[in-house]
Design a protein around this motif. Structure first.
Motif: not given
Length: 402
Positions: A56, A74, A317, A321, A325
């Motif tokens: 991260l 996050a 952000t 994300l 992932e």
């Protein structure tokens, strides 16, 4: 009982309270903030593993904007969805933003209320916080000769080229090296960060970021107004910053001083105050808004500028994300991340020296205080906020004696 604990600590309100405490005690700049976050969410609360946290951090180092705030958003998102992301940002950001707006509204009183010695003590405690983070991350992420070598190279390059471009180049090069050097074990289970944003929603957030970046500039040309000009300037600054909060300072200075919105003396006074408060440096935008020479100014302008400079942070952000992932599940991505994680430790080590160490350790007593703080954090297990307060008091006391 276990389920009750999990549910209670997954609410947006509990996320807000946790980040509010961090927002009131996290001194030392973005690198130190990552150390506070690691201690809070990896070591103490075990919200995520060392490897997931490093992944991260690596992502947020690559993105424009304030890395520590992006990591916080996050983490809040992973615990309580969009409400958790907003709660994490609000808790971590509002204490320093409110303090800086108050300072802007009453600088003549605030200027003598904070001892330079206490401020220096807060700089010293940042050395201990960053050193603890570097040591803890290195133990888990630099476990063999190739990783140690990448860490060392990253440190040297970051010290020789201490720019945002240098940091991004180091991370990209380390990722390529990881592809060549490392072969992750396919039997190792992936440790996911629980993000519920869909790919479609992520694409929408990223598209909105680009639309606002271009659209605000065009709209400001066609419909000139002070408020719209502020939103455009601060949104653009928040969109184009790589390498941490300090990089935004020259951009903001060019926008607000050159335009006559804020005098250079006020700008520098606010920057000094920003070093004295905990939380992210991007809250300096709230001070600048509250210090405007023409309307809007005061609280309203402070809030407008704060929201404008952080809007890109949220959009980028949240938009990145869901794709991140997916990528980090692949074996090739994991190999690249092994290299990137080692490089992130190197970047933290470089930051430990410059600017954290060089700005704080000026006398033998500074080194002694930093060592005492490090021992208190690592071995005596004293709460970080108590160590911060203790170092501030110690710095103030030493300034009275010497």
């Amino acid at each position: 009982m276990a389920n009750t604990y999990v549910d209670k600590h997954r609410s947006a309100w509990s996320v807000f309270l946790i980040f509010l405490r961090l927002g009131m005690t996290s001194f030392g700049g973005p690198i130190a903030h990552l150390g506070y976050f690691r201690d809070e969410f990896v070591t103490r609360r075990r919200w995520l593993t060392e490897f997931t946290y490093a992944d991260l951090v690596a992502l947020c180092q690559l993105l424009p904007g304030p890395a520590s705030s992006q990591v916080g958003i996050a983490l809040g998102m992973s615990r309580a969805g969009y409400a958790g992301a907003l709660a994490a940002w609000a808790g971590f950001t509002l204490p320093s933003a409110i303090a800086l707006i108050l300072f802007a509204l009453g600088m003549s009183y605030y200027g003598t209320a904070f001892s330079p010695g206490a401020l220096h003590g807060l700089k010293v405690v940042a050395v201990a916080v960053v050193a603890q983070a570097v040591w803890g991350m290195a133990r888990h992420l630099c476990t063999d000769v190739p990783r140690m070598t990448l860490m060392t190279i990253a440190t040297c390059v970051a010290l020789l080229e201490p720019t945002a471009l240098g940091q991004v180049s180091v991370i990209v090069a380390a990722g390529l090296a990881g592809l060549l050097l490392f072969k992750p074990d396919q039997g190792v289970a992936h440790d996911p960060l629980p993000i519920t944003i869909s790919h479609r929603a992520g694409a929408i957030w990223l598209s909105l970021f680009l639309i606002l970046l271009v659209g605000l500039a065009l709209l400001n040309q066609r419909l000139p107004s002070q408020t719209l000009a502020l939103v455009d300037a601060f949104y653009r600054c928040g969109s184009l910053v790589f390498g941490g909060g300090h990089v935004v300072l020259p951009l903001l200075q060019a926008e607000v001083v050159r335009s006559g919105w804020v005098s250079n003396d006020v700008f520098l006074a606010g920057y000094g105050a920003a070093q004295a408060v905990p939380g992210p440096l991007f809250t300096f935008a709230a001070f600048l808004g509250a210090s405007m020479n023409s309307p809007p100014s005061g609280w309203s302008a402070g809030i407008i500028c704060l929201l404008a400079i952080y809007a890109p942070c949220f959009l980028i952000t949240l938009g990145t994300l869901p794709f991140w992932e997916h990528l980090r599940r692949s074996m090739r991505t994991q190999a690249a991340l092994a290299g990137v994680n080692a490089a992130v430790v190197g970047l933290l080590l470089a930051a430990l020296y410059q600017p954290v160490w060089t700005s704080a350790i000026l006398q033998p007593q500074d080194f002694g205080l930093a060592l005492l703080a490090l021992v208190a954090l690592m071995f005596w297990k004293v709460a970080p906020w108590l160590v911060v307060i203790g170092c501030g008091i110690a710095g103030w006391s030493v300034s009275l004696i010497l």
